[in-house]
Design an enzyme around this catalytic site. Structure first.
Site, PDB file in Angstrom:
ATOM      1  N   LYS A  13       1.968  10.438 -10.346  1.00  0.00           N
ATOM      2  CA  LYS A  13       2.023   9.123  -9.698  1.00  0.00           C
ATOM      3  C   LYS A  13       2.658   8.096 -10.641  1.00  0.00           C
ATOM      4  O   LYS A  13       3.500   7.303 -10.235  1.00  0.00           O
ATOM      5  CB  LYS A  13       0.604   8.704  -9.324  1.00  0.00           C
ATOM      6  CG  LYS A  13       0.566   7.796  -8.148  1.00  0.00           C
ATOM      7  CD  LYS A  13      -0.842   7.456  -7.757  1.00  0.00           C
ATOM      8  CE  LYS A  13      -1.388   8.308  -6.646  1.00  0.00           C
ATOM      9  NZ  LYS A  13      -2.743   7.911  -6.240  1.00  0.00           N
ATOM     10  N   ASP A  71      -4.097   3.461  -2.784  1.00  0.00           N
ATOM     11  CA  ASP A  71      -5.067   4.347  -2.156  1.00  0.00           C
ATOM     12  C   ASP A  71      -4.401   4.910  -0.913  1.00  0.00           C
ATOM     13  O   ASP A  71      -3.647   4.204  -0.238  1.00  0.00           O
ATOM     14  CB  ASP A  71      -6.345   3.578  -1.792  1.00  0.00           C
ATOM     15  CG  ASP A  71      -7.514   4.542  -1.643  1.00  0.00           C
ATOM     16  OD1 ASP A  71      -7.649   5.458  -2.485  1.00  0.00           O
ATOM     17  OD2 ASP A  71      -8.284   4.417  -0.676  1.00  0.00           O
ATOM     18  N   SER A  72      -4.668   6.192  -0.637  1.00  0.00           N
ATOM     19  CA  SER A  72      -3.999   6.799   0.510  1.00  0.00           C
ATOM     20  C   SER A  72      -4.858   7.900   1.091  1.00  0.00           C
ATOM     21  O   SER A  72      -5.841   8.324   0.479  1.00  0.00           O
ATOM     22  CB  SER A  72      -2.646   7.367   0.085  1.00  0.00           C
ATOM     23  OG  SER A  72      -2.811   8.348  -0.910  1.00  0.00           O
ATOM     24  N   GLY A 157      -1.766  18.582  -1.134  1.00  0.00           N
ATOM     25  CA  GLY A 157      -2.812  18.115  -0.224  1.00  0.00           C
ATOM     26  C   GLY A 157      -2.642  18.621   1.204  1.00  0.00           C
ATOM     27  O   GLY A 157      -2.468  19.822   1.441  1.00  0.00           O
ATOM     28  N   HIS A 184       4.421   7.736   4.021  1.00  0.00           N
ATOM     29  CA  HIS A 184       3.622   6.518   3.986  1.00  0.00           C
ATOM     30  C   HIS A 184       3.776   5.800   2.644  1.00  0.00           C
ATOM     31  O   HIS A 184       3.969   4.607   2.570  1.00  0.00           O
ATOM     32  CB  HIS A 184       2.160   6.870   4.265  1.00  0.00           C
ATOM     33  CG  HIS A 184       1.665   8.063   3.464  1.00  0.00           C
ATOM     34  ND1 HIS A 184       2.347   9.254   3.404  1.00  0.00           N
ATOM     35  CD2 HIS A 184       0.573   8.240   2.670  1.00  0.00           C
ATOM     36  CE1 HIS A 184       1.700  10.110   2.627  1.00  0.00           C
ATOM     37  NE2 HIS A 184       0.617   9.521   2.167  1.00  0.00           N
TER      38      HIS A 184
HETATM   39  P1  IMP Z   1      -5.011   9.212  -3.623  1.00  0.00           P
HETATM   40  O1  IMP Z   1      -4.672   7.970  -2.913  1.00  0.00           O
HETATM   41  O2  IMP Z   1      -3.945   9.634  -4.578  1.00  0.00           O
HETATM   42  O3  IMP Z   1      -6.380   9.203  -4.205  1.00  0.00           O
HETATM   43  O4  IMP Z   1      -4.991  10.371  -2.517  1.00  0.00           O
HETATM   44  C1  IMP Z   1      -6.068  10.602  -1.674  1.00  0.00           C
HETATM   45  C2  IMP Z   1      -5.946  11.934  -0.994  1.00  0.00           C
HETATM   46  O5  IMP Z   1      -5.257  11.767   0.254  1.00  0.00           O
HETATM   47  C3  IMP Z   1      -5.167  13.020  -1.715  1.00  0.00           C
HETATM   48  O6  IMP Z   1      -5.978  13.687  -2.648  1.00  0.00           O
HETATM   49  C4  IMP Z   1      -4.785  13.926  -0.548  1.00  0.00           C
HETATM   50  O7  IMP Z   1      -5.879  14.704  -0.132  1.00  0.00           O
HETATM   51  C5  IMP Z   1      -4.511  12.910   0.553  1.00  0.00           C
HETATM   52  N1  IMP Z   1      -3.088  12.519   0.556  1.00  0.00           N
HETATM   53  C6  IMP Z   1      -2.598  11.296   0.264  1.00  0.00           C
HETATM   54  N2  IMP Z   1      -1.262  11.271   0.373  1.00  0.00           N
HETATM   55  C7  IMP Z   1      -0.895  12.528   0.732  1.00  0.00           C
HETATM   56  C8  IMP Z   1       0.376  13.137   0.990  1.00  0.00           C
HETATM   57  O8  IMP Z   1       1.461  12.533   0.874  1.00  0.00           O
HETATM   58  N3  IMP Z   1       0.330  14.440   1.342  1.00  0.00           N
HETATM   59  C9  IMP Z   1      -0.805  15.155   1.457  1.00  0.00           C
HETATM   60  N4  IMP Z   1      -2.008  14.635   1.219  1.00  0.00           N
HETATM   61  C10 IMP Z   1      -2.064  13.331   0.854  1.00  0.00           C
END
Ligand code: IMP
Length: 202
Positions: A13, A71-72, A157, A184
């Site tokens: 990231k 956050d996603s 993911g 996204h």
């Molecule tokens: P974080 O925002 O990096 O903590 O992501 C949270 C979680 O959302 C990740 O661990 C994945 O499980 C899921 N996620 C977020 N963005 C993606 C993506 O682009 N592809 C697949 N999974 C995602």
């Protein structure tokens, strides 16, 4: 060169934001490289709240710097938005994604909905707190369907079970360049870049 601290320990990231922000003359630092080791408890109830919690914790430690948090996650409409903010923890943090997929299919089948109705979307939320304390949110989504079996081997993911309607492929079937056009995170990041670019021109 301007300085921006990112609320993340994730090397991929950090590298991604470094590349994005280098043309705007920003040097991006991860939390570890600036000596921030505190654990931030993400106990918000939305992507926005969680990104704000992370950004505020970092800003408190670095009051003169610009900080950025993201956050996603994946929200499935028929499951009331699950896994949503719990995407990483869904079924347990240690559960492999293949088992998370099984859990999702099991729940979706239990709804009795046809597979064409398995609508879902990824959300990415970025929270920027500027040097002077102004807080700005950049949020975007990409819509699609949950596939009944995994497709493709790229990405991470939930990518193999997310069919992106815009490109007609699963996210795991896209090269990183292709995913970086429509994801996204890419959309929210573009909004952040537009903002910083305009701000720095004045
Ligand atoms: P974080 O925002 O990096 O903590 O992501 C949270 C979680 O959302 C990740 O661990 C994945 O499980 C899921 N996620 C977020 N963005 C993606 C993506 O682009 N592809 C697949 N999974 C995602």
């Amino acid at each position: 060169m301007k300085r921006l601290i990112l609320a993340s320990h994730n090397k991929d990231k950090i590298r991604e934001f470094e590349a994005l922000l280098a043309p705007l003359n920003y040097a991006v630092f991860g939390m570890r490289s600036v000596g921030f080791e505190d654990e931030i408890v993400e106990d918000g109830s939305s992507f926005i709240e969680n990104s704000v919690i992370k950004a505020r914790a970092l800003k408190k430690a670095f009051p003169h710097d610009a900080v950025l948090a993201d956050d996603s996650g994946l929200s499935i409409e028929a499951l009331g938005g699950e896994p949503g903010i719990y995407s990483a923890r869904f079924g347990g943090e240690e559960m492999p994604y293949a088992s998370k997929f099984d859990l999702i299919w099991q729940r979706l089948k239990a709804t009795g909905l046809a597979e064409e109705e398995w609508r879902a979307y990824f959300t990415a939320c970025l929270c920027l707190i500027e040097e002077d304390g102004a807080l700005r949110i950049f949020e975007d989504q990409v819509h699609g369907l949950i596939l009944p079996e995994p497709r493709g081997a790229a990405g991470f993911g939930y990518d193999p079970i997310f069919f992106c309607q815009e490109v007609g492929k699963s996210f795991a079937e896209l090269s990183s360049e292709e995913k970086n056009c429509c994801s996204h995170r890419a959309k929210a990041s573009r909004a952040l870049l537009r903002y910083l670019d305009a701000r720095d021109r004045h």
